[in-house]
Design a protein around this motif. Sequence first.
Motif, PDB file in Angstrom:
ATOM      1  N   ALA A 185       0.815  -1.217   0.000  1.00 44.64           N
ATOM      2  CA  ALA A 185       0.000   0.000   0.000  1.00 44.64           C
ATOM      3  C   ALA A 185       0.850   1.269   0.000  1.00 44.64           C
ATOM      4  CB  ALA A 185      -0.922   0.002   1.212  1.00 44.64           C
ATOM      5  N   SER A 186       0.222   2.354  -0.446  1.00 46.71           N
ATOM      6  CA  SER A 186       0.839   3.678  -0.329  1.00 46.71           C
ATOM      7  C   SER A 186       0.405   4.366   0.960  1.00 46.71           C
ATOM      8  CB  SER A 186       0.430   4.550  -1.526  1.00 46.71           C
ATOM      9  OG  SER A 186       0.832   3.964  -2.746  1.00 46.71           O
ATOM     10  N   TYR A 187      -0.810   4.056   1.413  1.00 52.57           N
ATOM     11  CA  TYR A 187      -1.374   4.703   2.590  1.00 52.57           C
ATOM     12  C   TYR A 187      -2.069   3.639   3.444  1.00 52.57           C
ATOM     13  CZ  TYR A 187      -1.112   8.279  -1.056  1.00 52.57           C
ATOM     14  OH  TYR A 187      -0.706   9.066  -2.104  1.00 52.57           O
ATOM     15  N   LEU A 188      -2.040   3.845   4.755  1.00 54.49           N
ATOM     16  CA  LEU A 188      -2.701   2.948   5.705  1.00 54.49           C
ATOM     17  C   LEU A 188      -3.573   3.789   6.615  1.00 54.49           C
ATOM     18  CD1 LEU A 188      -3.043   0.173   7.167  1.00 54.49           C
ATOM     19  CD2 LEU A 188      -0.967   0.754   8.480  1.00 54.49           C
ATOM     20  N   THR A 189      -4.849   3.416   6.752  1.00 50.28           N
ATOM     21  CA  THR A 189      -5.740   4.173   7.626  1.00 50.28           C
ATOM     22  C   THR A 189      -6.429   3.244   8.607  1.00 50.28           C
ATOM     23  OG1 THR A 189      -7.591   5.754   7.696  1.00 50.28           O
ATOM     24  CG2 THR A 189      -7.659   4.090   5.963  1.00 50.28           C
ATOM     25  N   LEU A 190      -6.474   3.681   9.866  1.00 42.75           N
ATOM     26  CA  LEU A 190      -6.991   2.888  10.973  1.00 42.75           C
ATOM     27  C   LEU A 190      -7.697   3.796  11.963  1.00 42.75           C
ATOM     28  CD1 LEU A 190      -3.500   1.314  11.717  1.00 42.75           C
ATOM     29  CD2 LEU A 190      -5.323   0.057  10.540  1.00 42.75           C
ATOM     30  N   ALA A 222     -13.649  11.569  18.774  1.00 41.49           N
ATOM     31  CA  ALA A 222     -13.923  12.966  19.107  1.00 41.49           C
ATOM     32  C   ALA A 222     -12.656  13.784  19.321  1.00 41.49           C
ATOM     33  CB  ALA A 222     -14.795  13.051  20.358  1.00 41.49           C
ATOM     34  N   GLU A 223     -11.476  13.136  19.307  1.00 39.60           N
ATOM     35  CA  GLU A 223     -10.216  13.853  19.511  1.00 39.60           C
ATOM     36  C   GLU A 223      -9.506  14.174  18.204  1.00 39.60           C
ATOM     37  OE1 GLU A 223      -7.808  11.793  22.336  1.00 39.60           O
ATOM     38  OE2 GLU A 223      -9.412  11.642  23.815  1.00 39.60           O
ATOM     39  N   GLY A 224     -10.139  13.895  17.058  1.00 34.73           N
ATOM     40  CA  GLY A 224      -9.541  14.238  15.773  1.00 34.73           C
ATOM     41  C   GLY A 224      -8.804  13.077  15.143  1.00 34.73           C
ATOM     42  N   ALA A 225      -7.609  13.330  14.659  1.00 33.31           N
ATOM     43  CA  ALA A 225      -6.833  12.292  13.976  1.00 33.31           C
ATOM     44  C   ALA A 225      -5.357  12.664  13.999  1.00 33.31           C
ATOM     45  CB  ALA A 225      -7.315  12.129  12.531  1.00 33.31           C
ATOM     46  N   THR A 226      -4.520  11.675  13.701  1.00 30.07           N
ATOM     47  CA  THR A 226      -3.082  11.887  13.573  1.00 30.07           C
ATOM     48  C   THR A 226      -2.640  11.323  12.234  1.00 30.07           C
ATOM     49  OG1 THR A 226      -2.748  11.702  15.971  1.00 30.07           O
ATOM     50  CG2 THR A 226      -0.826  11.403  14.576  1.00 30.07           C
ATOM     51  N   ILE A 227      -1.854  12.084  11.494  1.00 32.86           N
ATOM     52  CA  ILE A 227      -1.332  11.630  10.213  1.00 32.86           C
ATOM     53  C   ILE A 227       0.190  11.648  10.283  1.00 32.86           C
ATOM     54  CG2 ILE A 227      -1.200  12.066   7.729  1.00 32.86           C
ATOM     55  CD1 ILE A 227      -3.928  13.378   7.874  1.00 32.86           C
ATOM     56  N   TYR A 228       0.788  10.469  10.089  1.00 26.09           N
ATOM     57  CA  TYR A 228       2.242  10.335  10.053  1.00 26.09           C
ATOM     58  C   TYR A 228       2.662  10.316   8.583  1.00 26.09           C
ATOM     59  CZ  TYR A 228       1.465   8.500  14.808  1.00 26.09           C
ATOM     60  OH  TYR A 228       1.077   8.322  16.121  1.00 26.09           O
ATOM     61  N   ALA A 229       3.396  11.339   8.160  1.00 22.53           N
ATOM     62  CA  ALA A 229       3.824  11.419   6.760  1.00 22.53           C
ATOM     63  C   ALA A 229       5.107  12.237   6.661  1.00 22.53           C
ATOM     64  CB  ALA A 229       2.734  12.067   5.900  1.00 22.53           C
ATOM     65  N   ASP A 230       6.022  11.782   5.830  1.00 20.49           N
ATOM     66  CA  ASP A 230       7.272  12.507   5.568  1.00 20.49           C
ATOM     67  C   ASP A 230       8.038  12.807   6.847  1.00 20.49           C
ATOM     68  OD1 ASP A 230       6.595  12.614   2.804  1.00 20.49           O
ATOM     69  OD2 ASP A 230       5.294  14.332   3.218  1.00 20.49           O
ATOM     70  N   ILE A 232       6.855  13.540   9.652  1.00 20.84           N
ATOM     71  CA  ILE A 232       6.143  14.535  10.461  1.00 20.84           C
ATOM     72  C   ILE A 232       4.861  13.915  11.006  1.00 20.84           C
ATOM     73  CG2 ILE A 232       5.013  16.797  10.451  1.00 20.84           C
ATOM     74  CD1 ILE A 232       6.799  17.521   8.059  1.00 20.84           C
ATOM     75  N   CYS A 233       4.526  14.247  12.232  1.00 19.63           N
ATOM     76  CA  CYS A 233       3.261  13.818  12.828  1.00 19.63           C
ATOM     77  C   CYS A 233       2.301  15.001  12.810  1.00 19.63           C
ATOM     78  CB  CYS A 233       3.489  13.328  14.258  1.00 19.63           C
ATOM     79  SG  CYS A 233       1.988  12.783  15.081  1.00 19.63           S
ATOM     80  N   HIS A 234       1.305  14.955  11.935  1.00 19.97           N
ATOM     81  CA  HIS A 234       0.331  16.038  11.805  1.00 19.97           C
ATOM     82  C   HIS A 234      -0.859  15.757  12.723  1.00 19.97           C
ATOM     83  CE1 HIS A 234       2.373  17.538   8.180  1.00 19.97           C
ATOM     84  NE2 HIS A 234       2.442  16.278   7.776  1.00 19.97           N
ATOM     85  N   GLU A 235      -1.122  16.660  13.655  1.00 20.05           N
ATOM     86  CA  GLU A 235      -2.274  16.535  14.544  1.00 20.05           C
ATOM     87  C   GLU A 235      -3.473  17.222  13.890  1.00 20.05           C
ATOM     88  OE1 GLU A 235      -2.208  14.686  17.105  1.00 20.05           O
ATOM     89  OE2 GLU A 235      -0.038  14.393  17.318  1.00 20.05           O
ATOM     90  N   ILE A 236      -4.501  16.455  13.585  1.00 15.43           N
ATOM     91  CA  ILE A 236      -5.697  16.988  12.925  1.00 15.43           C
ATOM     92  C   ILE A 236      -6.759  17.253  13.979  1.00 15.43           C
ATOM     93  CG2 ILE A 236      -7.429  16.592  11.157  1.00 15.43           C
ATOM     94  CD1 ILE A 236      -4.507  16.742  10.120  1.00 15.43           C
ATOM     95  N   PRO A 237      -7.204  18.494  14.108  1.00 20.97           N
ATOM     96  CA  PRO A 237      -8.172  18.810  15.160  1.00 20.97           C
ATOM     97  C   PRO A 237      -9.548  18.222  14.873  1.00 20.97           C
ATOM     98  CG  PRO A 237      -7.801  20.720  13.755  1.00 20.97           C
ATOM     99  CD  PRO A 237      -6.817  19.684  13.313  1.00 20.97           C
ATOM    100  N   THR A 271      -5.950  17.951   3.874  1.00 16.18           N
ATOM    101  CA  THR A 271      -6.698  16.719   3.612  1.00 16.18           C
ATOM    102  C   THR A 271      -7.293  16.164   4.896  1.00 16.18           C
ATOM    103  OG1 THR A 271      -5.314  16.179   1.709  1.00 16.18           O
ATOM    104  CG2 THR A 271      -6.477  14.348   2.749  1.00 16.18           C
ATOM    105  N   GLY A 272      -6.502  16.138   5.951  1.00 17.61           N
ATOM    106  CA  GLY A 272      -6.985  15.637   7.229  1.00 17.61           C
ATOM    107  C   GLY A 272      -8.115  16.470   7.798  1.00 17.61           C
ATOM    108  N   ARG A 273      -8.012  17.785   7.640  1.00 19.00           N
ATOM    109  CA  ARG A 273      -9.077  18.659   8.148  1.00 19.00           C
ATOM    110  C   ARG A 273     -10.387  18.431   7.399  1.00 19.00           C
ATOM    111  NH1 ARG A 273      -4.497  21.253   9.693  1.00 19.00           N
ATOM    112  NH2 ARG A 273      -4.625  22.576  11.580  1.00 19.00           N
ATOM    113  N   LEU A 274     -10.308  18.266   6.081  1.00 16.72           N
ATOM    114  CA  LEU A 274     -11.520  17.965   5.320  1.00 16.72           C
ATOM    115  C   LEU A 274     -12.130  16.651   5.797  1.00 16.72           C
ATOM    116  CD1 LEU A 274     -13.531  18.360   2.978  1.00 16.72           C
ATOM    117  CD2 LEU A 274     -11.911  17.126   1.526  1.00 16.72           C
ATOM    118  N   ALA A 275     -11.303  15.629   5.966  1.00 24.17           N
ATOM    119  CA  ALA A 275     -11.791  14.327   6.411  1.00 24.17           C
ATOM    120  C   ALA A 275     -12.436  14.432   7.793  1.00 24.17           C
ATOM    121  CB  ALA A 275     -10.640  13.326   6.425  1.00 24.17           C
ATOM    122  N   SER A 276     -11.814  15.179   8.690  1.00 26.24           N
ATOM    123  CA  SER A 276     -12.348  15.366  10.036  1.00 26.24           C
ATOM    124  C   SER A 276     -13.713  16.061   9.988  1.00 26.24           C
ATOM    125  CB  SER A 276     -11.362  16.182  10.875  1.00 26.24           C
ATOM    126  OG  SER A 276     -11.835  16.378  12.191  1.00 26.24           O
TER     127      SER A 276
END
Length: 312
Positions: A185-190, A222-230, A232-237, A271-276
Motif C-alpha cells: 500500500a501507499s497509505y494505511l488508515t486505521l 472525538a479527539e480528531g486524527a493523527t497523520i504520520y507522513a514525511d 512529520i506527525c500532523h495533529e488533525i483537530p 486533507t486531514g481537516r476535510l476528512a475530520s
Amino acid sequence: MSALICGSLAYDTIMVFPDHFKKHILPEQIHILSVSFLVPEMRRELGGCAGNIAYTLKMLGSEPLIMATVGQDFGMYATWLEQLQIRQDYISEQEGFTGQCFITTDLDDNQIAAFHPGAMGMSHVNRVGDVSDQVKIGIVAPDGKQGMQDHARQFAEAGIPFIFDPGQGMPMFSGDELLELINLASYLTLNDYEAEMICKATGLTLEQLASKVDALIVTLGAEGATIYADGICHEIPPVKAAAVLDPTGCGDAFRAGLLHGILQGWDWPSTGRLASLLGSIKIAHRGGQNHKFTQGSLAEQYRAAFGMDMPN
C-alpha cells in the motif's frame, strides 16, 4: 481521474429495543441463552464501506468507481446509485443475497449484531486489471478476505497508489498477511482501536508501520486524527458535531475526504481537516448515506471549523 473503491455493499437493518438488554439477559443462565426482543422501531439503511465512501466522494465532486459483488436483491440499492449518478460498471451480481447486517440496539446504545456476508465472499472475482477507466487512486476497504488480498496485489502490479483500510476485516488476517498488504500500500488508515490491534498483530509500533507507507492515518474519534507522513506527525483537530446521532459510516466519510484530498493534490493538514469535518457532518445523521452538503456549505463549515479557507 477516478478513485476505484474496492469494498462491500450491504443492507443494514437497524432495530431499536425500547428497554435495556441487561434486564432480560441473566448472567447465570448465559449458557442456555434464549431471548426475544420486541422492536417496534426498525429502519433499513443502504451501507457497506464502498457505498458509503462513494456517496460522500461523489458529493465532493470526485468520480468514485465502486468495485464490489452483490446479490440478486440489489435492485433497490442499484436504483439509489443511479439517482446519485454513481457508476456501477464494476459491480458484479452473484447468486444469493447482498451483504446484510442486522443490528438491535437498546436504550444504552448496546448492540447485538449479526452479519451475513453473502455475495461479498465472491469479491475476488472482480479484478483491478479489468477497469478501463483511468484510475489515479484506489482503496481496499473491508470486503471478502481473498478479494482484499487480490485487489491490493493488483493495485500494486498496476502501479496505482492505494489506501489499505482493513477496518472490521482485520481479524481475518494474520500479522504476516497484514504486513504483506501494508508493504504493497501507499497509505494505511486505521481507527485508534484498530491501530492497537495491528501493532499487536504485527509486533511493530505505529512509527515503524508509518515508515512502510507514504502516510499512516489514525482516527481518534472525538479527539480528531493523527497523520504520520514525511517524518512529520500532523495533529488533525476534531470538529464539534451539530448532533451525535449515529457513528455508522463516520469512518467511511473520513476516508472519502482522504481520497478527495489525494486526488486534488492537497497537503496532509488540509486533507486531514476535510476528512475530520466530513466525519462530524456524518455523525449528525442516521445511516451512512443520509448526510448532505453543497460545495458552498462545505467551504463555509471548513472556514468556521478551522479559521482558514478550504483549498480549491
